[in-house]
Design a protein around this motif. Structure first.
Motif, PDB file in Angstrom:
ATOM      1  N   TYR A  86      76.685  62.749  21.790  1.00 36.76           N
ATOM      2  CA  TYR A  86      76.923  62.667  20.352  1.00 36.76           C
ATOM      3  C   TYR A  86      76.441  61.330  19.792  1.00 36.76           C
ATOM      4  CZ  TYR A  86      79.248  62.457  15.834  1.00 36.76           C
ATOM      5  OH  TYR A  86      79.493  62.319  14.491  1.00 36.76           O
ATOM      6  N   SER A  90      73.298  60.540  17.095  1.00 38.35           N
ATOM      7  CA  SER A  90      73.730  60.067  15.776  1.00 38.35           C
ATOM      8  C   SER A  90      73.168  58.700  15.409  1.00 38.35           C
ATOM      9  CB  SER A  90      75.260  60.000  15.730  1.00 38.35           C
ATOM     10  OG  SER A  90      75.834  61.246  16.026  1.00 38.35           O
ATOM     11  N   GLN A 137      73.979  58.387  11.581  1.00 40.71           N
ATOM     12  CA  GLN A 137      74.462  59.648  11.009  1.00 40.71           C
ATOM     13  C   GLN A 137      75.812  60.086  11.579  1.00 40.71           C
ATOM     14  OE1 GLN A 137      72.944  61.106   8.509  1.00 40.71           O
ATOM     15  NE2 GLN A 137      71.128  59.765   8.528  1.00 40.71           N
ATOM     16  N   ALA A 138      76.532  59.196  12.253  1.00 45.72           N
ATOM     17  CA  ALA A 138      77.778  59.586  12.914  1.00 45.72           C
ATOM     18  C   ALA A 138      78.948  59.662  11.938  1.00 45.72           C
ATOM     19  CB  ALA A 138      78.107  58.605  14.040  1.00 45.72           C
TER      20      ALA A 138
END
Length: 374
Positions: A86, A90, A137-138
């Protein structure tokens, strides 16, 4: 008369709504914030550290296997493949071309404001020339207010930026100091901090509640002359401003160094004193007592500035800009609240009930903070 009654009812409703919103803010989780540092050498090698709140991680990669509400390092490590996937998806760093990130195994939890954070370390190889681009973009899909305190270190300059949903991509020309961008960024952060700093806002409101009143014969009376109101308010605001500017600067430069625990407790107690002093007046001339409490609040501001980080070659500029931002935010609150208080100062309800009820509500929240921070 109907216009006055309608406006007065609106004012009471706005005051109640403000207190409810502030109360909600006291009980909510800490604002969703990550801390990203990126250091480059002259060959383009990158060493980075990304501190991510465990609460946020659990929203995107459920890690609380035993559902006990406690997130542990062991649970993080059990899900580290999914977490690293993740994080890698991100965050993108490029300099003329993409710089693939390689994350180390997860081995450390750190704390910010009593909340646990995962410390994720990573490396990358980049071109030694060109503009550095960071695309983040997390967590924006779970919290639109999420932001990232970002520090970039290069051989000749240091930079500090804040990434948000509205500004998820930053570009840094590592050959320039970009002083104007730094100044604008820290002014903005100063404004945002005082607006989101509930304890600072309530301290200011507690002081303003009696700026339109005078204590005579053990009763509160309205001040007829608006010039006197502005004079008294200016004295109190100036005392607060001078005090917190001094300690903010001294603490940020390392001249003062007090435990943040006791500073935060002191700030809560200052709010409590200001609120109770409105109901049971002990100090009627608030200028000097405001100055003393302002010293504490300045140390609290400096704590946030410390979290932001200071560019090594632009420390004084960043401190000045943050101070300016705090004052702009403070003046905005003053410009919103004082005209309303001037308008209602002659009403019996405000003199005998409104000011006291507002002060009691602020005092209750200050008691809660004092217990939590003790």
């Amino acid at each position: 008369m109907k216009v006055f009654t309608r406006f007065f009812s609106m004012f009471k409703g706005c005051l109640l709504l403000l207190l409810l919103l502030l109360s909600h803010g006291c009980l909510a989780h800490q604002m969703s914030t990550s801390y990203l540092s990126v250091d480059l050498d002259k060959q383009g090698q990158i060493k980075g550290a990304w501190q991510v709140r465990l609460f946020d991680i659990n929203q995107v990669v459920p890690i609380d296997d035993n559902q006990d509400g406690e997130l542990t390092l062991a649970e993080l490590q059990a899900h580290q493949v999914a977490i690293i996937d993740y994080l890698q998806s991100s965050l993108a760093i490029s300099r003329q071309q993409d710089c693939p990130l390689s994350f180390d195994p997860m081995e450390q939890i750190v704390q910010h404001a009593s909340e646990d954070y995962l410390l994720g370390s990573f490396q990358a190889e980049c071109d030694s020339l060109g503009v550095l681009t960071i695309n983040y973009q997390a967590f924006f899909n779970i919290d639109t207010d999420h932001n990232v305190i970002t520090t970039i270190g290069a051989p000749d300059h240091q930079y500090a930026r804040v990434i948000s949903k509205d500004n998820p991509i930053i570009l840094i020309n590592l050959g320039e100091s970009q002083a104007s961008d730094t100044f604008a960024e820290y002014v903005y952060q100063g404004v945002i901090h005082i607006w989101k700093g509930t304890d600072h806002v309530l301290f200011l409101l507690a002081l303003l509640l009696t700026c339109v009143l005078v204590r005579e014969q053990r009763e509160w009376h309205s001040i007829d002359n608006p010039k006197q109101i502005f004079k008294d308010t200016a004295w109190i605001i100036t005392a607060f401003t001078l005090a917190h500017s001094v300690t903010l600067t001294a603490t940020a430069l390392g001249i003062l160094n007090f435990s943040s625990h006791w500073v935060e407790l002191g700030i809560a107690l200052s709010v409590l004193f200001a609120a109770l002093n409105n109901v049971w007046p002990i100090v009627l001339r608030l200028g000097w007592i405001t100055f003393v409490f302002g010293l504490l609040h300045g140390m609290g501001f400096a704590g946030v500035l410390g979290e932001l980080g200071l560019p090594e070659n632009q420390k004084l500029l960043a401190i000045l800009a943050f101070n300016v931002g705090v004052e702009i935010g403070q003046l905005a609150i003053l410009a919103l609240v004082l005209p309303l208080l001037i308008f209602v100062r002659h009403t019996l309800w405000y003199r005998n009930w409104g000011m006291q009820l507002g002060s009691v509500a602020i005092g209750i929240m200050a008691i809660q903070w004092s217990v939590e921070r003790f």
